[in-house]
Scaffold this motif. Structure first.
Motif, PDB file in Angstrom:
ATOM      1  N   SER A  73       0.836  -1.199   0.000  1.00 14.70           N
ATOM      2  CA  SER A  73       0.000   0.000   0.000  1.00 14.70           C
ATOM      3  C   SER A  73       0.871   1.249   0.000  1.00 14.70           C
ATOM      4  O   SER A  73       2.075   1.202   0.280  1.00 14.70           O
ATOM      5  N   THR A  75       0.638   3.543   2.182  1.00 18.50           N
ATOM      6  CA  THR A  75       1.050   3.669   3.583  1.00 18.50           C
ATOM      7  C   THR A  75       2.309   2.856   3.854  1.00 18.50           C
ATOM      8  O   THR A  75       3.215   3.306   4.554  1.00 18.50           O
ATOM      9  N   SER A 387      -4.164  -3.178  -1.341  1.00 18.81           N
ATOM     10  CA  SER A 387      -3.669  -2.503  -0.142  1.00 18.81           C
ATOM     11  C   SER A 387      -3.814  -3.407   1.080  1.00 18.81           C
ATOM     12  O   SER A 387      -4.209  -4.567   0.968  1.00 18.81           O
ATOM     13  N   THR A 389      -4.670  -2.847   5.676  1.00 16.71           N
ATOM     14  CA  THR A 389      -5.355  -1.920   6.593  1.00 16.71           C
ATOM     15  C   THR A 389      -4.405  -1.191   7.534  1.00 16.71           C
ATOM     16  O   THR A 389      -4.852  -0.520   8.457  1.00 16.71           O
ATOM     17  N   THR A 391      -2.338   1.633   9.125  1.00 14.66           N
ATOM     18  CA  THR A 391      -2.378   3.086   9.093  1.00 14.66           C
ATOM     19  C   THR A 391      -1.110   3.659   9.721  1.00 14.66           C
ATOM     20  O   THR A 391      -0.434   3.007  10.514  1.00 14.66           O
ATOM     21  N   TYR A 392      -0.804   4.878   9.363  1.00 17.10           N
ATOM     22  CA  TYR A 392       0.393   5.602   9.809  1.00 17.10           C
ATOM     23  C   TYR A 392      -0.145   6.915  10.367  1.00 17.10           C
ATOM     24  O   TYR A 392      -0.494   7.812   9.608  1.00 17.10           O
ATOM     25  N   SER A 393      -0.244   7.033  11.712  1.00 17.97           N
ATOM     26  CA  SER A 393      -0.994   8.147  12.287  1.00 17.97           C
ATOM     27  C   SER A 393      -0.341   8.696  13.546  1.00 17.97           C
ATOM     28  O   SER A 393       0.656   8.171  14.043  1.00 17.97           O
ATOM     29  N   TYR A 422      -3.335  -1.423  12.795  1.00 19.91           N
ATOM     30  CA  TYR A 422      -4.168  -2.062  11.773  1.00 19.91           C
ATOM     31  C   TYR A 422      -5.647  -1.944  12.132  1.00 19.91           C
ATOM     32  O   TYR A 422      -6.016  -1.912  13.312  1.00 19.91           O
ATOM     33  N   ALA A 423      -6.480  -1.896  11.100  1.00 22.93           N
ATOM     34  CA  ALA A 423      -7.924  -1.832  11.335  1.00 22.93           C
ATOM     35  C   ALA A 423      -8.457  -3.142  11.887  1.00 22.93           C
ATOM     36  O   ALA A 423      -9.445  -3.168  12.619  1.00 22.93           O
ATOM     37  N   GLY A 465      -6.948  -4.035   2.082  1.00 22.48           N
ATOM     38  CA  GLY A 465      -7.658  -2.762   2.019  1.00 22.48           C
ATOM     39  C   GLY A 465      -8.151  -2.534   0.602  1.00 22.48           C
ATOM     40  O   GLY A 465      -7.669  -3.143  -0.354  1.00 22.48           O
ATOM     41  N   GLU A 467      -8.418   0.575  -1.082  1.00 20.42           N
ATOM     42  CA  GLU A 467      -8.053   1.802  -1.788  1.00 20.42           C
ATOM     43  C   GLU A 467      -7.150   1.518  -2.989  1.00 20.42           C
ATOM     44  O   GLU A 467      -6.649   0.413  -3.161  1.00 20.42           O
TER      45      GLU A 467
END
Length: 509
Positions: A73, A75, A387, A389, A391-393, A422-423, A465, A467
């Motif tokens: 992905s 991300t 992708s 799940t 995330t980079y936050s 991860y989601a 994912g 996207e």
């Protein structure tokens, strides 16, 4: 290892240095840090001038290399830059992976015909054959549902693509993967299967119609048997349960077929020089000028993760380089498909450290290939199938460990959380006795390669994912890959550039 990450960055720094030396002659004081406006202005101007100076290459692509980072992905790319950069004294965000410096980029939409989030089978069929398919099916149109053996056997809905088109154009063909060579992604280049899980005959349903398994199609199939170079894992699917491989593992086939022996017999009948190898030294010692065909099966199952590999396991870069050496002697050029497949399996396990490291190895393989080919006549396309799940936050300061935690003061419950999460997946942690979120700061295993990163929804395996994924291109007709498009456009554009396949090409337009 740092070279493939920092080459474009170091070139940029050099140009900024030269430019600021010119400014110094005019009485200004040069600075090279990010706090100075000249740093950013000069950087942007350099990028602009580079793009303006780039001429379109409309030559025929004699050679094509399609790189596929499974589950890679956007991300994952961003996090890998930081992961690698921090290993070499950089902050990381400012750097580029080897293929991120390519002049042309686009976005591909990855959904299947029957699912909004793709698996590797339907997406592989799309970017290798040019036809979108149903989830779980390989080399078949969406007229065939998963598990429909009759639909597979009929042959009416079979689709072929780049591997077949290249062979018909007289080109050498090959594929490299860090997964089983019968796994969904490589299988989409040569097989037709109503279920991606039918890798060996033992995987087939016990009742009902019998369909040809994927391993058999690689050795006996019209496209599979003509592939010149096959490098990856998955030995178990090629010999019987009653036999053991050189490492002592038992075979997986129940039909008694020894497909490795059969591959050798077929090559002898065609009077081709061939070699079967199963360890690193056997691969690296191959004389590419001697052999026409090479089958390399380096693991019983998937090949090991790079962080866990032994001295006898070839890297993705080594396999890619050897494949190019073997195929470069083909007079009409070649088509090579290279998959970094274990990015995906690491994400499914929510093992972010492994996923980022596998992405770094993938970028290293791309860089190795670029050094070996003439880019004026070789089209190189780098993309992903789907992708994940991850995330980079958070609002971490620059230089914070990408695999570490974000300051607890950013959360309303004042409990730290990881920058990467991860989601869904196996990293889910239950609330404590006070119904509070699990405190990851209690974990002392962040540096362990098998640390499972937190997930929101408990699942035994993290999902893909939905996207779009990035596409990077360099070489003849690379400008065709800009914009946003369906994933199945990719092989049509590649075929156009290389003058192969049944559709419009640069030779017949």
């Amino acid at each position: 290892m740092a070279r493939f990450l920092t080459l474009s960055y170091l070139l940029l720094v050099t140009l900024i240095y030269v430019s600021t030396r010119t400014i110094q002659k005019n009485g200004d004081t040069p600075t090279f840090d990010e706090k100075n406006k000249d740093h950013w202005n000069l950087q942007a101007q350099w990028i602009l001038r580079t793009k303006l100076a780039s001429a379109l290459n409309t030559r025929v692509a004699k050679n094509v290399i399609l790189f596929l980072g499974d589950g890679m992905s956007i991300t994952t790319l961003a996090a890998t830059r930081v992961y690698l950069g921090q290993q070499y004294g950089h902050l990381g965000e400012e750097l580029k992976l080897s293929f991120e410096a390519f002049p042309y980029t686009g976005l591909a939409k990855t959904y299947c015909v029957d699912h909004n989030v793709a698996d590797s089978a339907c997406s592989g069929t799309a970017y290798l054959s040019g036809v979108k398919a149903n989830s779980g099916t390989v080399g078949l149109s969406a007229a065939v549902k998963r598990g429909d053996c009759k639909g597979q056997r009929d042959g009416l809905h079979s689709v072929t693509g780049l591997m077949d088109w290249a062979q018909k154009a007289g080109k050498g063909t090959g594929f490299v993967t860090t997964t089983r060579v019968t796994h969904a992604t490589p299988a989409a280049s040569y097989a037709h299967s109503a279920d991606r899980r039918w890798e060996a005959d033992s995987d087939m349903p016990k009742k009902g119609l019998r369909c040809e398994d994927i391993a058999t199609q690689l050795i006996r199939g019209r496209v599979g048997r003509k592939i010149d170079v096959i490098l990856g894992g998955g030995r178990k699917n090629f010999f019987p349960i009653t036999q053991k491989d050189p490492e002592g593992y038992q075979g997986h086939r129940s039909d008694g077929a020894d497909l490795i022996r059969e591959w050798k017999i077929k090559k002898e009948a065609l009077k081709q020089t061939y070699k079967y190898v199963y360890h690193k030294q056997g691969l690296l010692s191959l004389d590419e000028n001697v052999y026409d065909s090479v089958l390399g099966l380096f693991a019983h199952d998937h090949m090991p993760y790079h962080l866990e590999a032994g001295d006898d396991d070839p890297t993705l870069s080594e396999m890619t380089q050897k494949a190019i050496q073997l195929l470069k002697k083909k007079r009409n050029g070649f088509f090579l498909f290279v998959e970094g497949g274990r990015i995906d399996t690491a994400h499914h396990e929510t093992k972010a450290r492994k996923a980022l490291d596998e992405t770094a190895e993938f970028a290293k393989a791309v860089e190795a290939a670029l050094r070996m080919v003439d880019l004026s006549e070789t089209l190189v396309v780098v993309t992903s199938d789907h992708s994940h799940t991850m995330t980079y936050s958070g609002y971490s300061k620059r230089g914070t460990d990408i695999l570490g935690v974000v300051n607890k003061n950013n959360a309303t419950d004042h409990i730290p959380y990881t920058t990467l999460s991860y989601a869904n997946g196996p990293g889910y942690k239950v609330l404590d006795a006070h119904h509070k979120r699990y405190n990851v700061a209690k974990d002392d295993s962040f540096t362990h390669l098998n640390y499972t990163y937190p997930s929101l929804v408990p699942m035994p395996r993290e999902t893909h994912g939905g996207e779009d994924v990035a596409v990077f291109a360099k070489g003849p007709w690379a400008h065709l890959f800009t914009g946003n498009y369906e994933q199945n456009f990719l092989p049509h554009a590649i075929a156009y550039a290389a003058c192969m396949g049944p559709g419009l090409t640069s030779c017949n337009s």
